[in-house]
Design a protein around this motif. Structure first.
Motif, PDB file in Angstrom:
ATOM      1  N   ILE A 170       0.835  -1.199   0.000  1.00 25.75           N
ATOM      2  CA  ILE A 170       0.000   0.000   0.000  1.00 25.75           C
ATOM      3  C   ILE A 170       0.871   1.250   0.000  1.00 25.75           C
ATOM      4  N   LYS A 171       1.940   1.254   0.803  1.00 31.08           N
ATOM      5  CA  LYS A 171       2.851   2.399   0.833  1.00 31.08           C
ATOM      6  C   LYS A 171       3.479   2.634  -0.541  1.00 31.08           C
ATOM      7  N   LYS A 172       3.894   1.545  -1.185  1.00 32.61           N
ATOM      8  CA  LYS A 172       4.493   1.660  -2.516  1.00 32.61           C
ATOM      9  C   LYS A 172       3.484   2.197  -3.512  1.00 32.61           C
ATOM     10  N   LEU A 173       2.244   1.729  -3.402  1.00 31.94           N
ATOM     11  CA  LEU A 173       1.184   2.192  -4.296  1.00 31.94           C
ATOM     12  C   LEU A 173       0.930   3.687  -4.103  1.00 31.94           C
ATOM     13  N   LEU A 174       0.884   4.126  -2.856  1.00 30.39           N
ATOM     14  CA  LEU A 174       0.671   5.550  -2.572  1.00 30.39           C
ATOM     15  C   LEU A 174       1.837   6.398  -3.062  1.00 30.39           C
ATOM     16  N   GLN A 175       3.056   5.862  -2.946  1.00 31.81           N
ATOM     17  CA  GLN A 175       4.222   6.581  -3.460  1.00 31.81           C
ATOM     18  C   GLN A 175       4.156   6.708  -4.973  1.00 31.81           C
ATOM     19  N   ASN A 176       3.669   5.666  -5.650  1.00 33.51           N
ATOM     20  CA  ASN A 176       3.520   5.723  -7.109  1.00 33.51           C
ATOM     21  C   ASN A 176       2.491   6.776  -7.515  1.00 33.51           C
ATOM     22  N   VAL A 177       1.441   6.948  -6.696  1.00 35.59           N
ATOM     23  CA  VAL A 177       0.465   8.015  -6.962  1.00 35.59           C
ATOM     24  C   VAL A 177       1.140   9.372  -6.810  1.00 35.59           C
ATOM     25  N   ALA A 178       1.923   9.529  -5.733  1.00 33.76           N
ATOM     26  CA  ALA A 178       2.622  10.798  -5.500  1.00 33.76           C
ATOM     27  C   ALA A 178       3.615  11.103  -6.615  1.00 33.76           C
ATOM     28  N   ASP A 179       4.238  10.055  -7.182  1.00 33.26           N
ATOM     29  CA  ASP A 179       5.223  10.250  -8.249  1.00 33.26           C
ATOM     30  C   ASP A 179       4.588  10.352  -9.630  1.00 33.26           C
ATOM     31  N   GLY A 180       3.259  10.212  -9.688  1.00 32.43           N
ATOM     32  CA  GLY A 180       2.569  10.301 -10.971  1.00 32.43           C
ATOM     33  C   GLY A 180       2.669   9.060 -11.826  1.00 32.43           C
ATOM     34  N   ASP A 183      -7.422   7.093  -9.317  1.00 32.52           N
ATOM     35  CA  ASP A 183      -8.501   6.139  -9.569  1.00 32.52           C
ATOM     36  C   ASP A 183      -7.949   4.724  -9.750  1.00 32.52           C
ATOM     37  N   GLY A 184      -6.790   4.622 -10.424  1.00 33.43           N
ATOM     38  CA  GLY A 184      -6.170   3.321 -10.622  1.00 33.43           C
ATOM     39  C   GLY A 184      -5.732   2.707  -9.303  1.00 33.43           C
ATOM     40  N   ALA A 185      -5.185   3.551  -8.417  1.00 34.29           N
ATOM     41  CA  ALA A 185      -4.766   3.070  -7.103  1.00 34.29           C
ATOM     42  C   ALA A 185      -5.962   2.631  -6.272  1.00 34.29           C
TER      43      ALA A 185
END
Length: 252
Positions: free
Chosen positions: A6-16, A21-23
């Motif tokens: 989940i942390k990695k997924l949230l970081q990917n959202v922050a990094d664009g 919506d995908g997350a």
């Protein structure tokens, strides 16, 4: 999903790298599977920090195999099965590789964690308490804790316990397991500066009432810092001890 995922997924959202919506779609992925006889919980680790444990008593070997395969399909490779008898373990092992701990009545699919932290001491009043203690010890190790066993150190020979004062004083959590009158928990509670989790066992003669006497004795302990789980509940004690041991971002 595990917490690090989940942390990695949230970081990917922050990094664009992925849209919000995908997350969200990935996080909302179905949290369980309906097998008819069971609903394996795939989000248990992200909610509570520990994956769901299979309670083996009352389940057939075929049901345990089905639940285990469901977990594996959704990424949970290491599975703890408690209260598992040898006959069921052999049937499961014919389908899925399983390591069986005979004294503890525990089966493990996958492997124990290599990294272990803190120090949980497991002490028993007598040798007859070891099956409950081993359930606690194997569970503790599977949950990533350094685990020390102090067996047969009951109050009938108090010098045996006092010979391990250093181990008691340096523990982060102590699990005190005893039947008969259950006095071990109070004695350890009066020596230790950490939480003590008492486990009454069904060991004892008639007036022990299958562990009820030890349960009441432990509940009435005059030593501060002693909590009590149910009779013969080594798993529950180890789970609680692990939660305490892992508090505060322990990274030893």
């Amino acid at each position: 999903m595990e917490q690090n995922e989940i942390k990695k997924l949230l970081q990917n959202v922050a990094d664009g790298k992925i849209s919000a919506d995908g997350a969200l779609l990935r996080i909302k992925n179905k949290p369980f599977e309906d097998l008819g006889y069971a609903k394996p919980d795939f989000h248990r680790k992200s909610r509570q920090g520990v994956s769901e444990v299979i309670y083996g008593a009352g389940k057939t070997a075929e049901q345990i195999i089905g639940i285990s395969q469901s977990f594996a399909k959704h990424g949970q490779k290491d599975i703890l099965i408690t209260r598992l008898d040898k006959e069921k373990a052999e049937k499961i092992n014919s389908e899925i590789t399983l390591k069986y701990y005979d004294t503890a009545n525990i089966g493990i699919i996958g492997s124990m964690p290599e990294k272990r932290v803190g120090k949980i001491v497991i002490a028993t009043g007598g040798t007859s308490d070891i099956p409950v203690a081993e359930e606690a010890a194997v569970t503790s190790e599977m949950l990533g804790n350094n685990t020390m066993r102090l067996y047969d150190v009951g109050v009938a020979g108090i010098h045996r316990l006092l010979a391990h004062t250093d181990e008691i004083m340096t523990a982060r959590v102590i699990i005190a397991i005893a039947g008969m009158e259950g006095a071990l928990a109070s004695v350890i509670g009066g020596l230790a500066d950490c939480p003590v989790i008492a486990v009454p066992t069904s060991v004892g003669y008639g007036a022990a009432f299958n562990g009820l006497a030890a349960l009441l004795s432990m509940l009435n302990s005059c030593a501060s810092g002693v909590s009590v789980v149910n009779i013969d509940n080594g798993f529950g004690a180890a789970y609680q001890a692990s939660m305490i041991n892992h508090m505060g971002g322990l990274n030893e």
